[in-house]
Scaffold this motif. Sequence first.
Motif, short mmCIF file in Angstrom:
data_model
loop_
_atom_site.label_atom_id
_atom_site.label_comp_id
_atom_site.label_asym_id
_atom_site.label_seq_id
_atom_site.Cartn_x
_atom_site.Cartn_y
_atom_site.Cartn_z
N THR A 39 55.37 57.11 -27.05
CA THR A 39 56.59 57.88 -27.28
C THR A 39 56.28 59.35 -27.04
N LEU A 40 56.97 59.94 -26.08
CA LEU A 40 56.76 61.35 -25.75
C LEU A 40 57.75 62.21 -26.53
N MET A 41 57.22 63.11 -27.35
CA MET A 41 58.01 64.07 -28.10
C MET A 41 57.82 65.45 -27.47
N PRO A 42 58.60 66.45 -27.86
CA PRO A 42 58.46 67.78 -27.25
C PRO A 42 57.08 68.40 -27.41
N ASP A 43 56.35 68.03 -28.47
CA ASP A 43 55.05 68.67 -28.70
C ASP A 43 53.89 67.69 -28.78
N ARG A 44 54.15 66.39 -28.66
CA ARG A 44 53.07 65.41 -28.81
C ARG A 44 53.42 64.10 -28.12
N LEU A 45 52.38 63.33 -27.87
CA LEU A 45 52.52 61.99 -27.31
C LEU A 45 51.93 61.02 -28.32
N MET A 46 52.76 60.16 -28.88
CA MET A 46 52.32 59.22 -29.91
C MET A 46 52.24 57.82 -29.31
N TYR A 47 51.30 57.01 -29.84
CA TYR A 47 51.19 55.64 -29.34
C TYR A 47 51.02 54.66 -30.49
N TYR A 48 51.56 53.46 -30.25
CA TYR A 48 51.65 52.41 -31.26
C TYR A 48 51.11 51.10 -30.69
N LYS A 49 50.82 50.19 -31.58
CA LYS A 49 50.43 48.84 -31.20
C LYS A 49 51.62 47.90 -31.36
N TYR A 50 51.78 47.00 -30.40
CA TYR A 50 52.79 45.95 -30.54
C TYR A 50 52.14 44.75 -31.23
N ASP A 51 52.77 44.28 -32.28
CA ASP A 51 52.23 43.16 -33.04
C ASP A 51 53.27 42.05 -33.11
N GLY A 52 52.94 40.90 -32.51
CA GLY A 52 53.85 39.76 -32.56
C GLY A 52 55.16 39.99 -31.85
N GLY A 53 55.16 40.82 -30.82
CA GLY A 53 56.39 41.09 -30.09
C GLY A 53 57.22 42.19 -30.70
N SER A 98 55.08 49.77 -37.02
CA SER A 98 55.69 51.02 -37.49
C SER A 98 54.67 52.12 -37.69
N SER A 99 53.38 51.79 -37.84
CA SER A 99 52.36 52.81 -38.05
C SER A 99 51.73 53.19 -36.71
N GLN A 100 51.72 54.49 -36.42
CA GLN A 100 51.19 54.93 -35.14
C GLN A 100 49.67 54.79 -35.11
N ARG A 101 49.13 54.53 -33.92
CA ARG A 101 47.69 54.38 -33.73
C ARG A 101 47.02 55.70 -33.38
N GLY A 102 47.80 56.66 -32.94
CA GLY A 102 47.22 57.95 -32.58
C GLY A 102 48.26 58.88 -32.01
N LYS A 103 47.86 60.11 -31.79
CA LYS A 103 48.76 61.09 -31.19
C LYS A 103 47.94 62.06 -30.34
N ILE A 104 48.59 62.60 -29.33
CA ILE A 104 47.97 63.56 -28.43
C ILE A 104 48.82 64.82 -28.45
N LEU A 105 48.26 65.91 -28.95
CA LEU A 105 48.99 67.18 -28.99
C LEU A 105 49.04 67.77 -27.59
N LEU A 106 50.21 68.22 -27.17
CA LEU A 106 50.41 68.64 -25.79
C LEU A 106 50.18 70.14 -25.55
N LYS A 107 50.15 70.93 -26.61
CA LYS A 107 49.95 72.36 -26.43
C LYS A 107 48.57 72.64 -25.84
N GLY A 108 48.54 73.28 -24.69
CA GLY A 108 47.27 73.56 -24.03
C GLY A 108 46.68 72.37 -23.30
N CYS A 109 47.44 71.31 -23.19
CA CYS A 109 46.96 70.08 -22.55
C CYS A 109 46.95 70.24 -21.03
N GLN A 110 45.94 69.67 -20.37
CA GLN A 110 45.84 69.68 -18.92
C GLN A 110 45.98 68.26 -18.39
N ILE A 111 46.66 68.11 -17.25
CA ILE A 111 46.98 66.79 -16.71
C ILE A 111 46.43 66.66 -15.30
#
Length: 355
Positions: free
Chosen positions: A28-42, A46-59
């Motif tokens: 899920t891409l938000m204005p300031d971060r990229l969050m990721y989740y695990k799919y369980d049983g389809g 609800s609990s995120q597995r991690g997040k990536i802060l985008l400020k100063g991020c290089q692609i």
Amino acid sequence: MDKPNTLREGFLVKRGHLVHNWKARWFTLMPDRLMYYKYDGGRRDSSQRGKILLKGCQITCPFLEYENRPLVLKLVTKTGVEHFLEACSREERDVWAADILAAAESLNSEDSGIGENSPDPTDVGFNNINLSKVLDSMYDVHSGITMSSHVQQGNTYSNCFSGSAVVDWLVFMQFSLTRVEAATLASALLEEGFLRTVGLRSCEALRTAGPSQQLIDDSTALYSFCDSLKKRGSVKAETSLSALELRGKVVKRGYLLKQGHRRKNWKVRLFVLRTEPAFLHYFDPTRDDISPVGGFSLRGCLVSALKDNGVPSGVKGNVQGNLFTIITQSDTRYFIQAPTQEQKMDWIDAIREQT
């Protein structure tokens, strides 16, 4: 999308930090971060597995250092943490990269007033590029473009590469800033005789297109080096897809969830729909998109949407709608879940066109 400030959502395959295995995650891409989740049983956990802060991020997109994973983009956070994400197609990869880059540049410009991290267009000038040096770099055994075998209309072509692979490589090696510029540069290589066409698609384009559009940025247009170059050594070719069912033209790719036949568990799979002949294959995205883990002919298949209220008969697990089923001619039933209602209907329509 769950929240108003969600910019983009979807499946990507992520490389782990400690153990470098690849796992499918819901991003899920938000204005300031990229969050990721695990799919369980389809159903998305609800609990995120991690997040990536985008400020100063290089692609870096495309990121081509993984030989068997050409659809990876690389993110490096402000603190130097590297993240490697793989999309299901070049189009999806480029859209994700563009949206992430736009969010990161917006954050950077809020601090500086200008986009300090934006590339300077004068750094790479097409008019100043030495085509011979580009060719030498492209032909290099270690860092050059990967040559492989391709099957087209029943014919197998070895030691060649696609137009989209050429464009990916030129952008990755920073010979070009954009895909349009890279296609123009590649067309110049073709016009000078450094590259040659392979197969019908690229030959037709060379005959009909303008000088700057002779090379097509497409995975079905094939090219190779000119015959005057000596055969490059130590080239590792990909496995030739010679089976009849894998020769068809790819008309759709995407990540979907599939229920297993024996354990009835749900797993993310990369689905690839082909025509002429019409087949639907699915791959384990944590491995590759070369060897399918399953697939079937679409001749005589029935595909239908399942209602979202309640759990349909034969479906196990805590699923969250967007389900459809495919019944093959041999009466095998596949239960598949799309991330959204729109994607479910798109897949149903595309499959019905092939049945």
